[in-house]
Each structure stands twice: as structure tokens, then as C-alpha cells.
Design a protein around this motif. Structure first.
Motif, PDB file in Angstrom:
ATOM      1  N   VAL A  15       0.846  -1.203   0.000  1.00 36.66           N
ATOM      2  CA  VAL A  15       0.000   0.000   0.000  1.00 36.66           C
ATOM      3  C   VAL A  15       0.876   1.245   0.000  1.00 36.66           C
ATOM      4  CG1 VAL A  15      -1.992  -1.067   1.115  1.00 36.66           C
ATOM      5  CG2 VAL A  15      -0.214  -0.080   2.537  1.00 36.66           C
ATOM      6  N   ILE A  16       0.510   2.208  -0.824  1.00 36.04           N
ATOM      7  CA  ILE A  16       1.110   3.543  -0.802  1.00 36.04           C
ATOM      8  C   ILE A  16      -0.049   4.530  -0.886  1.00 36.04           C
ATOM      9  CG2 ILE A  16       2.659   5.188  -1.904  1.00 36.04           C
ATOM     10  CD1 ILE A  16       4.037   2.867  -3.307  1.00 36.04           C
ATOM     11  N   GLU A  17      -0.124   5.423   0.073  1.00 34.38           N
ATOM     12  CA  GLU A  17      -1.235   6.368   0.106  1.00 34.38           C
ATOM     13  C   GLU A  17      -0.709   7.772   0.356  1.00 34.38           C
ATOM     14  OE1 GLU A  17      -5.576   7.335   0.546  1.00 34.38           O
ATOM     15  OE2 GLU A  17      -4.270   6.035  -0.618  1.00 34.38           O
ATOM     16  N   TRP A  18      -1.120   8.716  -0.499  1.00 33.19           N
ATOM     17  CA  TRP A  18      -0.729  10.109  -0.321  1.00 33.19           C
ATOM     18  C   TRP A  18      -1.584  10.756   0.749  1.00 33.19           C
ATOM     19  CZ3 TRP A  18       3.552  12.156  -2.216  1.00 33.19           C
ATOM     20  CH2 TRP A  18       4.138  11.579  -3.333  1.00 33.19           C
ATOM     21  N   ALA A  19      -0.947  11.525   1.629  1.00 32.69           N
ATOM     22  CA  ALA A  19      -1.650  12.266   2.669  1.00 32.69           C
ATOM     23  C   ALA A  19      -1.577  13.749   2.373  1.00 32.69           C
ATOM     24  CB  ALA A  19      -1.016  11.967   4.031  1.00 32.69           C
ATOM     25  N   ARG A  20      -2.026  14.538   3.327  1.00 29.57           N
ATOM     26  CA  ARG A  20      -1.923  15.987   3.195  1.00 29.57           C
ATOM     27  C   ARG A  20      -0.457  16.408   3.164  1.00 29.57           C
ATOM     28  NH1 ARG A  20      -5.594  17.203   8.325  1.00 29.57           N
ATOM     29  NH2 ARG A  20      -4.360  15.405   8.976  1.00 29.57           N
ATOM     30  N   ASP A  21      -0.166  17.521   2.526  1.00 36.55           N
ATOM     31  CA  ASP A  21       1.193  18.078   2.456  1.00 36.55           C
ATOM     32  C   ASP A  21       2.173  17.099   1.828  1.00 36.55           C
ATOM     33  OD1 ASP A  21       0.250  20.356   3.835  1.00 36.55           O
ATOM     34  OD2 ASP A  21       0.537  19.347   5.748  1.00 36.55           O
TER      35      ASP A  21
END
Length: 353
Positions: A15-21
Motif C-alpha cells: 500500500v502507498i497512500e498520499w496524505a496531506r502536504d
């Protein structure tokens, strides 16, 4: 390459998930317990708005982390909150996590979303949205699909289906519509405004393979036709479908993969959010293929990739690594993150030919 950064994780991730900033979250999927969930700060060069030339700091940095007792097969941020939702074996329940505040470096477990007859069910596929409230769409089979309000753990939608076919993926198309993809490639659309709504089944995909789903990011009011839906089969077939005219594929092609049908555990297809008509494919070997779909027709002939990332295939001295997942940078058009079974994490940006 225009740029390439590598980072070695303690354990492989799927899993790779983009978050804020532009933070990145990854998680391990080992069976022995103690799987790390890490939020990483990307290299400064990746966060810069334009190319800065040589940069002294080229590594990811761990900002905060936690441990999951079960393997993490899927992970999603809940938009507009500091929560994560994960899923993984041995059942279809969900785990909810709190990403630490600035004065802490811990990602802590805060609750579990139990599902009916979860025991013995495959792990749940998940998608999140905050159109009306923080929601998670989840299910392992067509008849187990539901939407839960994350913070209250309240059920707000249950699919009206008696079909127990396994799901390969699901996604919010917008705040009112969800798309479900069965493992055999069939698509179904759900109107989430109907709490016990029947699913609208679309024409089936070719049989004999397992499939995965790729959709554009859900946006308020984007609706059914904002972007074609991409499906990838374990045989390497790619189909693009306009959900407004789903009776026949909009286009199809065969990906240039080395061993079609060898397995489907890590199949992944995704649309580039900032590059018109481009998608990426992985899960067959240690490479990620990027295709420009704008010239495709419905012939299904082999497509020529515009770029192939081979970095994972040449790392390590043991068995060849298998790419487990990839994802596009939300804003940078040609920047992709990919992870492999050897624990390697790459972020790369290629030069347009």
C-alpha cells in the motif's frame, strides 16, 4: 529519468497512500504480526514546485508510525480528518487509526469496524470520501458491500445484492455513486442515496482471468462519465469503459507483460491524475509500465509503453523483486511511487521522449 529516489523499508509493503502536504503512508503485509504503518516525509526535491537541481537530502524520513497486529492489504486516508482506515486478513473487518498530532510520533489504533459474518470472509477492499461525512466504502463480496460513517461507526448504506462473488476493487465515483468491480471483471454501480439499493450490473468482462480496477479520483459532482474506468486482467488485457455507454468497451489493448496469467495478487492499474490519457500497470514482474491510451481503439492489440520503470528488477541478489503497488503523485504529472516485494520504495520522474 529526470529524477529517481530510493528508500529501503524494513518489510515489503503493498500500500502507498498520499496524505496531506505530500506525506506518504506505507504499511507492511507480513503474516507474523507487528506490521509497521509509517507516514513518510518525501525528499525535499519531490516537494519543490519546480526542479531545484542537485539536492543534498535525497531520502524519505519517517515522521510517525505505529504497528498493526494483522497484515495491511489496503490503507486509505479519510479526507478532512486525521484518520486512516486499513484492512487485511484474516477477516473483512476494518481498523481505524489516528495519525499523531505534532507533539507525538505515534499512529495509534482507535477503533474497529466489525462487519456481519466477517470471519472466514476475504479481506475487505476499501475506499473513503468526505462528501457529506467521513465515509468508508468497504466489502469483500458483492453481498457484503456497505458504507460506514467512520467516526460514529454507523452504517449508512448496504448494497441490496444476494451475489457472493468476490470483489477485486471498489471506488467512489462521487458523493452519490460507487463503483464495484468483481474479481471476474464484472462492474456494478451503486446509488448510495438508496440505503438498501439494488446494484446496477454492467456487461461482463471476458471470462477466465482475475481483474483489478482503476478509476480517477472521486470529485464532487464528477459523476459517471468524468473519466473512463480502466480494468486490467491477469492475462494482461486492458479495457477502458465509459460508464454512460457501458455496453461495449471504449477501447482495449494488451499490455506488454512478460508472463500473463502467472498470478493476480498484486495487479495494479491507475490513471495519472495530472497527465491526460496516461495510465500505469504493474504486478506482473519487477517493472511498472506507463501507457498513453489516447490512440487506443477496440482491437485489443499489444500496446507500446511510453516508459518502463525497471529499477526494482535490478535490486538485490536473491529472487527477482515483484512490484506490489504503484501510485501517481497527485500534482506532479510524471512522478510515480512504486514498492516491491523486497521492501524497496522508489519515487521516479521520467523525461518525456
Amino acid at each position: 529519468y529526470r529524477d529517481l529516489h530510493t528508500f529501503e523499508l524494513q518489510a515489503p509493503t503493498r500500500v502507498i497512500e498520499w496524505a496531506r502536504d505530500s506525506r506518504v503512508c506505507v504499511a507492511g503485509y507480513g503474516q507474523s504480526g507487528g506490521n509497521e504503518i509509517l507516514q513518510l516525509i518525501p525528499p525535499p526535491a519531490l516537494q519543490a514546485k519546480e526542479t531545484q537541481g542537485l539536492c543534498p537530502e535525497r531520502d524519505f524520513k519517517v515522521e510517525c508510525g505505529g504497528f498493526s497486529k494483522r497484515p495491511v492489504y489496503s490503507l486509505k486516508y479519510v479526507p478532512d480528518t486525521s484518520l486512516l482506515v486499513t484492512s487485511g486478513p484474516p477477516d473483512s473487518s476494518l481498523q481505524v487509526w489516528q495519525v499523531s498530532a505534532e507533539d507525538s510520533d505515534v499512529i495509534k489504533s482507535v477503533s474497529t469496524i466489525a462487519t456481519e459474518n466477517a470471519t472466514g470472509q476475504p479481506w475487505a477492499k476499501i475506499a473513503t470520501i468526505s462528501a457529506r461525512a467521513p465515509w468508508v466504502l468497504h466489502g469483500s463480496t458483492l453481498d457484503s458491500v456497505q458504507i460506514t460513517e467512520v467516526e460514529l461507526r454507523k452504517n449508512v448504506y448496504t448494497a441490496g445484492s444476494q451475489d457472493s462473488e468476490e470483489l477485486a476493487g471498489l471506488a467512489f465515483l462521487d458523493g452519490s455513486t460507487a463503483l464495484l468491480c468483481c474479481a471476474r471483471g464484472r462492474l456494478c454501480v451503486a446509488d448510495v442515496r438508496q440505503p438498501q439499493g439494488a446494484l446496477q450490473a454492467l456487461p461482463a468482462a471476458p471470462c477466465g482471468d482475475r481483474w483489478c480496477l482503476g478509476t480517477a479520483c472521486a470529485a464532487q459532482g464528477s459523476g459517471l462519465g468524468a473519466q473512463p474506468v480502466a480494468r486490467l486482467s491477469s492475462g494482461g488485457l486492458l479495457t477502458l469503459t465509459d460508464l454512460r455507454k457501458a455496453s461495449e468497451p471504449l477501447a482495449s489493448a494488451t499490455a506488454r507483460v512478460p508472463s500473463p496469467g502467472s498470478g493476480a495478487e498484486f495487479l495494479c492499474v491507475s490513471w495519472a491524475p495530472a497527465l491526460q490519457g496516461c495510465l500505469a500497470v504493474s504486478g506482473f514482474d519487477g517493472t511498472v509500465h506507463v501507457y498513453d491510451t489516447q490512440s487506443w481503439d477496440s482491437s485489443g492489440r499489444e500496446a507500446e509503453p511510453v516508459f518502463v520503470h525497471k529499477g526494482h528488477a535490478f535490486e538485490g541478489s536473491g529472487d527477482p523483486a515483484l512490484v506490489t503497488v504503484h501510485t501517481w503523485h497527485p500534482q506532479k504529472p510524471r512522478t510515480v511511487l512504486s514498492a516491491a516485494s523486497d521492501g524497496s520504495l522508489h519515487v521516479w520522474d521520467w523525461v518525456q521522449p
